[in-house]
Structure formats: C-alpha cells, structure tokens
Design a protein around this motif. Structure first.
Motif, PDB file in Angstrom:
ATOM      1  N   LEU A   1     -19.165  -1.141   7.755  1.00 32.11           N
ATOM      2  CA  LEU A   1     -18.536  -0.257   8.736  1.00 32.11           C
ATOM      3  C   LEU A   1     -17.273   0.385   8.177  1.00 32.11           C
ATOM      4  CD1 LEU A   1     -20.117  -0.456  11.342  1.00 32.11           C
ATOM      5  CD2 LEU A   1     -18.171  -1.557  12.402  1.00 32.11           C
TER       6      LEU A   1
ATOM      7  N   GLY B   1     -18.654   2.213   4.549  1.00 35.73           N
ATOM      8  CA  GLY B   1     -19.730   3.199   4.733  1.00 35.73           C
ATOM      9  C   GLY B   1     -19.210   4.613   4.955  1.00 35.73           C
ATOM     10  N   PRO B   2     -18.264   4.806   5.887  1.00 31.35           N
ATOM     11  CA  PRO B   2     -17.770   6.168   6.137  1.00 31.35           C
ATOM     12  C   PRO B   2     -17.106   6.802   4.908  1.00 31.35           C
ATOM     13  CG  PRO B   2     -17.219   4.743   7.976  1.00 31.35           C
ATOM     14  CD  PRO B   2     -17.748   3.858   6.894  1.00 31.35           C
TER      15      PRO B   2
ATOM     16  N   TYR C   1     -19.894   7.751   2.613  1.00 29.85           N
ATOM     17  CA  TYR C   1     -20.616   8.874   3.247  1.00 29.85           C
ATOM     18  C   TYR C   1     -19.937  10.191   2.895  1.00 29.85           C
ATOM     19  CZ  TYR C   1     -22.935  11.545   6.981  1.00 29.85           C
ATOM     20  OH  TYR C   1     -23.658  12.470   7.697  1.00 29.85           O
TER      21      TYR C   1
ATOM     22  N   TYR D   1      -7.972  10.548   7.277  1.00 31.55           N
ATOM     23  CA  TYR D   1      -9.350  10.157   7.572  1.00 31.55           C
ATOM     24  C   TYR D   1      -9.450   8.634   7.677  1.00 31.55           C
ATOM     25  CZ  TYR D   1     -14.397   9.519   6.936  1.00 31.55           C
ATOM     26  OH  TYR D   1     -15.711   9.129   7.082  1.00 31.55           O
TER      27      TYR D   1
ATOM     28  N   ARG E   1      -8.185   7.393  10.912  1.00 29.40           N
ATOM     29  CA  ARG E   1      -9.124   7.658  12.006  1.00 29.40           C
ATOM     30  C   ARG E   1     -10.303   6.692  11.981  1.00 29.40           C
ATOM     31  NH1 ARG E   1     -10.069  13.877  11.368  1.00 29.40           N
ATOM     32  NH2 ARG E   1     -11.311  13.637  13.266  1.00 29.40           N
TER      33      ARG E   1
ATOM     34  N   MET F   1     -16.578   2.357  20.325  1.00 30.21           N
ATOM     35  CA  MET F   1     -16.967   3.542  21.100  1.00 30.21           C
ATOM     36  C   MET F   1     -17.018   3.295  22.598  1.00 30.21           C
ATOM     37  SD  MET F   1     -20.068   5.684  19.531  1.00 30.21           S
ATOM     38  CE  MET F   1     -20.030   6.449  17.943  1.00 30.21           C
TER      39      MET F   1
ATOM     40  N   PHE G   1     -12.322   8.321  22.421  1.00 27.69           N
ATOM     41  CA  PHE G   1     -12.994   8.062  21.145  1.00 27.69           C
ATOM     42  C   PHE G   1     -13.088   9.345  20.322  1.00 27.69           C
ATOM     43  CE2 PHE G   1     -16.277   7.438  18.035  1.00 27.69           C
ATOM     44  CZ  PHE G   1     -15.929   6.194  17.540  1.00 27.69           C
ATOM     45  N   ASP G   2     -12.775   9.214  19.031  1.00 30.28           N
ATOM     46  CA  ASP G   2     -12.708  10.338  18.099  1.00 30.28           C
ATOM     47  C   ASP G   2     -14.120  10.699  17.626  1.00 30.28           C
ATOM     48  OD1 ASP G   2     -12.139  12.052  16.034  1.00 30.28           O
ATOM     49  OD2 ASP G   2     -10.827  10.658  14.955  1.00 30.28           O
TER      50      ASP G   2
ATOM     51  N   ASP H   1     -15.268  13.068  15.997  1.00 31.28           N
ATOM     52  CA  ASP H   1     -15.406  13.616  14.639  1.00 31.28           C
ATOM     53  C   ASP H   1     -15.687  12.551  13.587  1.00 31.28           C
ATOM     54  OD1 ASP H   1     -15.126  16.178  15.484  1.00 31.28           O
ATOM     55  OD2 ASP H   1     -12.989  16.316  15.032  1.00 31.28           O
ATOM     56  N   VAL H   2     -15.383  11.300  13.868  1.00 33.60           N
ATOM     57  CA  VAL H   2     -15.750  10.262  12.893  1.00 33.60           C
ATOM     58  C   VAL H   2     -16.999   9.497  13.326  1.00 33.60           C
ATOM     59  CG1 VAL H   2     -13.416   9.957  11.926  1.00 33.60           C
ATOM     60  CG2 VAL H   2     -14.167   8.491  13.812  1.00 33.60           C
ATOM     61  N   ALA H   3     -17.554   9.845  14.488  1.00 27.12           N
ATOM     62  CA  ALA H   3     -18.693   9.087  15.029  1.00 27.12           C
ATOM     63  C   ALA H   3     -19.894   9.114  14.091  1.00 27.12           C
ATOM     64  CB  ALA H   3     -19.075   9.635  16.400  1.00 27.12           C
ATOM     65  N   MET H   4     -20.210  10.312  13.604  1.00 26.65           N
ATOM     66  CA  MET H   4     -21.381  10.455  12.725  1.00 26.65           C
ATOM     67  C   MET H   4     -21.193   9.612  11.470  1.00 26.65           C
ATOM     68  SD  MET H   4     -24.280  11.980  12.504  1.00 26.65           S
ATOM     69  CE  MET H   4     -25.522  12.321  11.245  1.00 26.65           C
ATOM     70  N   GLU H   5     -19.967   9.631  10.937  1.00 24.71           N
ATOM     71  CA  GLU H   5     -19.676   8.901   9.702  1.00 24.71           C
ATOM     72  C   GLU H   5     -19.735   7.385   9.925  1.00 24.71           C
ATOM     73  OE1 GLU H   5     -16.535  11.624   9.793  1.00 24.71           O
ATOM     74  OE2 GLU H   5     -16.886  12.342   7.755  1.00 24.71           O
ATOM     75  N   LEU H   6     -19.329   6.964  11.119  1.00 29.12           N
ATOM     76  CA  LEU H   6     -19.357   5.548  11.470  1.00 29.12           C
ATOM     77  C   LEU H   6     -20.792   5.050  11.665  1.00 29.12           C
ATOM     78  CD1 LEU H   6     -16.454   4.613  11.758  1.00 29.12           C
ATOM     79  CD2 LEU H   6     -16.869   4.243  14.177  1.00 29.12           C
ATOM     80  N   LEU H   7     -21.623   5.905  12.250  1.00 23.93           N
ATOM     81  CA  LEU H   7     -23.002   5.505  12.527  1.00 23.93           C
ATOM     82  C   LEU H   7     -23.883   5.634  11.283  1.00 23.93           C
ATOM     83  CD1 LEU H   7     -23.382   7.260  16.001  1.00 23.93           C
ATOM     84  CD2 LEU H   7     -23.423   4.785  15.620  1.00 23.93           C
ATOM     85  N   SER H   8     -23.702   6.709  10.522  1.00 25.70           N
ATOM     86  CA  SER H   8     -24.563   6.943   9.353  1.00 25.70           C
ATOM     87  C   SER H   8     -24.040   6.268   8.102  1.00 25.70           C
ATOM     88  CB  SER H   8     -24.662   8.445   9.042  1.00 25.70           C
ATOM     89  OG  SER H   8     -25.318   9.102  10.070  1.00 25.70           O
ATOM     90  N   GLY H   9     -22.702   6.171   7.986  1.00 25.97           N
ATOM     91  CA  GLY H   9     -22.100   5.611   6.778  1.00 25.97           C
ATOM     92  C   GLY H   9     -22.699   4.267   6.384  1.00 25.97           C
TER      93      GLY H   9
END
Lengths: 178, 178
Positions: A141, A144-145, A148, A161, A164, A173, B133-134, B136-144
């Motif tokens: 977690l 990974g970002p 990515y 970044y 954040r 979330m 919740f931010d 803009d980092v959601a995608m990176e948190l989920l996909s990372g």
C-alpha cells in the motif's frame, strides 16, 4: 562498475553492452563476464551501488514522520535522475529476466520490506496503528503508489505526493464516525 | 496481430522481431512497419486487443463490490497467463520506449482512471467515502499494490489479495475511534 554507470547514464540500459563496458573500463570482456553472468546482473549491481543508507527507518516515536523520511529519501534517490531512469530500466529488465527480478527482490525489496514492517510493528504495539490492520499489505500500500507513478504513469514523485499517499493510507477511504 | 500474439506467447517480447511477425503473417516486413513504427508499438496494440470490456465499473450502489468486480477481472486478465507475462513485458518495454509509455498511458491507463474516478465520485456523493478523501490518489492506492505485485515482487495476484487491499484502503492504518 563506474564504467557501467557512466555508460548507462549516457545511453540507457537498452544500449548498454558488456563490450562497451569492457572497453570503457579498459579490460577484456571476459573479465566482466567472469563476475557478472549477464548485462542485467551487471546493471543491478551498478544501480544497487547507490547509497541506500538513508532507506533505514528511524524510530522517533512518530510512525508517520519516520515513514515519510524514508519515502521522501527513496523518491529523491530512485524517482529522479541520475538513479531514477536507471532504476526504471532495471525494473523493465526484470520483466523479462527472472534472474534480475529475483536478485532485485532478494537484495533490495526484501530488506526494505523487513525494515518497514519492523517499524510498523513497533507502531502497532504503541497503538499508533489500528489493531486489526493487515500489516502484510502495508508495504504494498505504501510502495505501490510510488512504483505506479515511476513505472506506469511516469508522473513526478514529489514530497507532496508522498504526503498525500500517507494521509490517504492512514485515514482510509471509508467515512470515519467522529 | 494474431501472429504477433502467437509469437509473443511463444517466446516473449525480448525475442519478438518485426521480421518474425512478418514471416508468421506471410507478409513483407514493410507492411508491418507501415502500420507500426516499432515492435514496442506493435506489441502494445496486440496486448490491448485483449478483451477489456469487463474493466468498466458497474454501479450496483455498493462501491466496494463494484471496485472488487473490476479489480478481480483485471487481475484475472492481466495478472496471469496468457496476458500477464505479455503485459509485464509491455510495461518493461515502456521503461525505455517513451512512445510505448505514452501510448499505454493514453489508451489504457487514462480511460481506466477516468472510469474508476467516476465510480468513486458517485460513491462520495452518496456518502460511501470519507468526504475529505483525496480522490486524486485513489487510483494509485487501488492499482499501485496490484502493479507492485505484478512488476516488483511478482507474487501472485489473487482475489484474496484484492480483498485485503480493498479492506486496508477503505479502513486505513490509523486506529478508528469507535
């Protein structure tokens, strides 16, 4: 090693050859092959010769600050030139060279993971983490970002970044019942 | 396209040549070059010809279930053979071919991100996410974490892993005051 880095920085991994490294170092290519079985492994050694001392977590009692210290250091080291593009290339090479992938995992990812988990376990013991938080996904977690951005979107790895990401990972979330 | 995939599956991207693809397809290599400027771009088209229909988020009203549906589909598609190793190779190639990186971003990452964010925004509007919740980092948190496993540790991408990532991202690391 110095020759490898000079050449890699000049032309990138794709154009790096054992021949060119041997020529630059002023030795025969067998001398290089004796020590490194492939250019991927040579490159790995060169990249891991970067100073990774700052990647050991301090324990100031504030887990977020300590993670932040190492993550910003990692991003300064591996997320920008001169090491950034070389590290990116190295991970690229790991995708089709299982030996490079295994050595990168063993010599870099594994010790970093162990160090991060030790710091997180201490924080958990001090009540700074949710008692049921799944530590086995913590490294993925947090890192990974960063990977990515480095490997997938290639957007810049900034300290902002990292702040954040840390805020999002710590807060989660879901709405908090306050 | 079919020839590219056959050859790539047989021997991996590292050994894929425009010549070999042309020979397999029974056409001259100029025919291939006319359409694809490099083997990287040819490979990107081949990999993106995979059926990505299932990667559009449904809206069942349950955001975790909807994310889970797409993430498990992505992991079944891109995290295991036949596409997994090819996708890994493609990301590897993107590390030293900026055109492949840009095209992968534009044609795969960007639309996936937009679709994920649209689903998350709807959830936020319905109070299913923390209001601050931010995103803009959601995608990176989920996909990372998924890319981290695919590209860095090369551990298997399982449905159980996705459940654990989702739980961790939604709950967060901090203790919840309940």
């Amino acid at each position: 090693m110095k020759s490898t880095l000079e050449l890699a920085r000049e032309s990138g991994f794709a154009k790096l050859s054992i021949e060119a490294v041997a020529a630059r170092a002023g030795v025969g290519k067998h001398t290089i092959y004796r020590r490194w079985p492939s250019r991927g492994m040579l490159f790995l050694d060169a990249v891991l010769s970067a100073d990774t001392q700052g990647l050991v977590h301090p324990d100031t009692g504030d887990v977020v600050a300590d993670l932040r210290a190492v993550m910003t250091r990692a991003c300064d080291l591996l997320g920008r030139p001169p090491w950034g593009p070389l590290y990116q290339d190295l991970i690229g090479e790991a995708q089709h060279d299982p030996k490079v992938a295994a050595a990168h995992h063993e010599r870099f990812v594994k010790p970093q993971t162990a160090d991060t988990l030790a710091r997180l376990r201490a924080a958990k013991d001090q009540g700074q983490l949710a008692p049921d938080f799944d530590l086995d996904v913590a490294m993925e977690l947090l890192s990974g970002p960063l990977y990515y951005r480095l490997l997938v979107t290639q957007e810049p790895l900034t300290h902002d970044y990292i702040d954040r990401v840390l805020r999002a990972v710590f807060n989660g979330m879901s709405p908090r019942s306050t």
